[in-house]
Design a protein around this motif. Structure first.
Motif, short mmCIF file in Angstrom:
data_model
loop_
_atom_site.label_atom_id
_atom_site.label_comp_id
_atom_site.label_asym_id
_atom_site.label_seq_id
_atom_site.Cartn_x
_atom_site.Cartn_y
_atom_site.Cartn_z
N MET A 1 57.77 56.82 36.63
CA MET A 1 57.59 55.57 37.37
C MET A 1 56.32 54.87 36.86
O MET A 1 55.27 55.49 36.74
N SER A 2 56.45 53.60 36.53
CA SER A 2 55.31 52.86 36.03
C SER A 2 54.45 52.37 37.18
O SER A 2 54.92 52.12 38.29
N LEU A 3 53.16 52.25 36.89
CA LEU A 3 52.23 51.77 37.90
C LEU A 3 52.44 50.29 38.17
O LEU A 3 52.82 49.53 37.27
N THR A 4 52.20 49.87 39.39
CA THR A 4 52.33 48.45 39.74
C THR A 4 51.01 47.86 40.21
O THR A 4 50.89 46.64 40.31
N THR A 5 50.02 48.69 40.54
CA THR A 5 48.73 48.18 40.97
C THR A 5 47.61 48.85 40.18
O THR A 5 47.80 49.89 39.55
N GLN A 6 46.43 48.23 40.25
CA GLN A 6 45.30 48.65 39.43
C GLN A 6 44.00 48.31 40.14
O GLN A 6 43.98 47.61 41.15
N LYS A 7 42.90 48.79 39.55
CA LYS A 7 41.58 48.39 40.02
C LYS A 7 41.18 47.06 39.37
O LYS A 7 41.52 46.80 38.21
N ALA A 8 40.44 46.25 40.12
CA ALA A 8 39.94 44.97 39.60
C ALA A 8 38.69 44.59 40.37
O ALA A 8 38.52 44.96 41.55
N LEU A 9 37.81 43.86 39.71
CA LEU A 9 36.68 43.24 40.38
C LEU A 9 37.04 41.79 40.66
O LEU A 9 37.44 41.06 39.74
N ILE A 10 36.89 41.36 41.90
CA ILE A 10 37.38 40.04 42.28
C ILE A 10 36.32 39.22 42.99
O ILE A 10 35.41 39.75 43.63
N VAL A 11 36.45 37.91 42.84
CA VAL A 11 35.75 36.96 43.69
C VAL A 11 36.68 36.67 44.86
O VAL A 11 37.76 36.10 44.67
N SER A 12 36.30 37.09 46.04
CA SER A 12 37.14 36.83 47.22
C SER A 12 36.61 35.67 48.05
O SER A 12 37.34 35.10 48.86
N GLU A 13 35.32 35.34 47.84
CA GLU A 13 34.71 34.22 48.56
C GLU A 13 33.66 33.59 47.67
O GLU A 13 32.80 34.28 47.11
N ILE A 14 33.73 32.25 47.51
CA ILE A 14 32.78 31.54 46.66
C ILE A 14 31.37 31.75 47.19
O ILE A 14 31.10 31.61 48.39
N GLY A 15 30.46 32.09 46.27
CA GLY A 15 29.07 32.28 46.65
C GLY A 15 28.73 33.69 47.09
O GLY A 15 27.58 33.97 47.44
N LYS A 16 29.71 34.59 47.05
CA LYS A 16 29.49 35.97 47.45
C LYS A 16 29.65 36.89 46.24
O LYS A 16 30.31 36.54 45.26
N PRO A 17 29.08 38.11 46.28
CA PRO A 17 29.21 39.05 45.16
C PRO A 17 30.66 39.43 44.91
O PRO A 17 31.50 39.40 45.81
N VAL A 18 30.96 39.79 43.65
CA VAL A 18 32.29 40.32 43.35
C VAL A 18 32.43 41.69 44.00
O VAL A 18 31.45 42.42 44.19
N THR A 19 33.67 42.03 44.33
CA THR A 19 33.95 43.30 44.99
C THR A 19 35.08 44.02 44.28
O THR A 19 35.87 43.40 43.54
N LEU A 20 35.18 45.32 44.50
CA LEU A 20 36.19 46.14 43.85
C LEU A 20 37.39 46.32 44.77
O LEU A 20 37.23 46.62 45.96
N VAL A 21 38.60 46.13 44.20
CA VAL A 21 39.84 46.43 44.92
C VAL A 21 40.65 47.38 44.05
O VAL A 21 40.49 47.44 42.84
N SER A 22 41.53 48.14 44.69
CA SER A 22 42.36 49.10 43.95
C SER A 22 43.84 48.79 44.05
O SER A 22 44.66 49.56 43.54
N ASP A 23 44.18 47.65 44.66
CA ASP A 23 45.59 47.31 44.84
C ASP A 23 45.94 45.98 44.18
O ASP A 23 46.83 45.27 44.60
N TRP A 24 45.21 45.64 43.10
CA TRP A 24 45.46 44.39 42.38
C TRP A 24 46.74 44.56 41.55
O TRP A 24 46.92 45.57 40.88
N PRO A 25 47.65 43.58 41.57
CA PRO A 25 48.91 43.74 40.83
C PRO A 25 48.71 43.79 39.32
O PRO A 25 47.89 43.05 38.77
N ILE A 26 49.43 44.68 38.67
CA ILE A 26 49.44 44.75 37.21
C ILE A 26 50.41 43.70 36.68
O ILE A 26 51.59 43.72 37.01
N PRO A 27 49.94 42.75 35.86
CA PRO A 27 50.81 41.68 35.37
C PRO A 27 51.73 42.17 34.24
O PRO A 27 51.38 43.08 33.49
N GLU A 28 52.89 41.55 34.16
CA GLU A 28 53.86 41.85 33.11
C GLU A 28 53.91 40.71 32.10
O GLU A 28 53.81 39.54 32.47
#
Length: 360
Positions: A1-28
């Motif tokens: 089974m291929s993975l569908t999600t991954q870790k990513a650093l994201i901007v979730s709010e303008i003006g705030k630090p980037v944060t780590l998520v582990s459920d970011w979709p893997i693009p095809e």
């Protein structure tokens, strides 16, 4: 089974630090695209502007839209200098194979799946190059954004023929002069290299390390601290009234007056500028009887697809031959918020920053 999600650093709010998520979709990958397992994501000054006030994230940077949280592409991934190994081929891809090392420039379009601070990303043909065995991932990652900008400046905005074009046969590069202001910047250093690649005869640079810039091909390097009138006199002493091409990589409009006043009075000149923060005060540009043009730059492979594709197809052999030399960088290991926020904060605070690469 291929993975569908991954870790990513994201901007979730303008003006705030980037944060780590582990459920970011893997693009095809789609047609003429490849999927890449990212090894290096290079941070540039504009990434701080993205995090802090929404550059390339907000769909419209007008004040009214900034107040509308619905008109954003959030959450969003940063960085436009990316190196990785190909993991999947999209339809139509024939010149790459799974496992190839590539360097590429992502699209700046909001919602792009191509940016570097994620484990897997997408790259477009025409905005990528295979990395020669003699070049490291980090060396390759110094290129994308910082070389495409001067590429557009010299060969599109200023309309100097590319050295590989048919028009190059008729263009007198040897008797051409170009002024590059901001030679210490990454875009300035690559600008010097591209001017040398085209065999431009006089490459006059203001600012930067003289020894390094001369090794890149500069014919004259002027101390940026010498004072406006002294610098202008030195430029004119080199070019006389012949200068029609200028490229400013670093100054706001008031600083761009140096390049504009160095342009020829009897021949129409042009300035390509990296920081179009407003109009130039033309009342302070003196004696330009033939006039001049000012061109704002957007160093995107996707915005200049034909020029970029021509360059990226040749980039591997330029690197192997030493005609394009990678620039300085620093490394931070790990897809960690602290690694990225520290660099972005330094840019925001106006500190001197060596180009930093995140090793995923």
């Amino acid at each position: 089974m291929s993975l569908t999600t991954q870790k990513a650093l994201i901007v979730s709010e303008i003006g705030k630090p980037v944060t780590l998520v582990s459920d970011w979709p893997i693009p095809e990958p789609s047609t003429d695209q490849v999927q890449v397992k990212v090894t290096v994501a290079g941070i540039n000054a504009h990434d701080a502007k993205s995090r802090d006030w929404g550059l390339f994230i907000l769909l419209d940077l007008s004040p009214a839209t900034k107040q509308d949280p619905g008109a954003t592409d959030l959450p969003s991934v940063l960085t436009h200098d990316v190196v990785g190994r190909v993991t999947k081929l999209g339809p139509g891809v024939t010149d790459l194979a799974v496992g190839d090392r590539i360097v590429y420039q992502p699209s700046f379009t909001p919602g792009s799946t191509q940016n570097g601070l994620q484990e897997y990303a997408i790259a477009d043909l025409g905005a990528l190059a295979k990395i020669p065995d003699s070049i490291t991932d980090d060396e390759a990652a110094t290129l994308p954004t910082n070389i495409i900008t001067p590429l557009v400046a010299l060969f599109e905005a200023l309309q100097i023929p590319t050295p590989w074009s048919s028009a190059a046969k008729e263009f007198d590069y040897a008797n051409t002069a170009i002024l590059i202001v901001g030679g210490g910047s990454n875009c300035g250093q690559f600008g010097v290299q591209l001017a040398k690649l085209a065999n431009i005869g006089r490459i006059i640079v203001v600012g930067g390390d003289q020894t390094k810039l001369e090794s890149f091909g500069a014919t004259h390097v002027i101390d940026r601290h010498a004072g406006y009138e002294t610098i202008l006199a030195k430029i004119r002493g080199i070019v006389g009234d012949d200068l029609v091409y200028a490229y400013d990589t670093i100054n706001p409009p008031e600083g761009q007056l140096l390049a504009l006043n160095a342009l020829s009075s009897s021949k129409k000149g042009a300035l390509a500028r990296l920081l179009p923060l407003g109009p130039v005060d033309e009342s302070k540009v003196l004696g330009k009887r033939a006039g001049f043009d000012v061109h704002d730059l957007f160093g995107s492979s996707h915005a200049h697809p034909e020029l970029a594709a021509e360059f990226w197809s040749r980039a591997p052999r330029y690197l192997e031959a030493g005609q394009i030399k990678p620039l300085a960088y620093e490394v931070k290991k790990g897809l960690l918020p602290s690694n990225v926020n520290e660099v972005l904060d330094a840019y925001t605070d106006g500190k001197r920053v060596t180009k930093t690469h995140i090793h995923l």
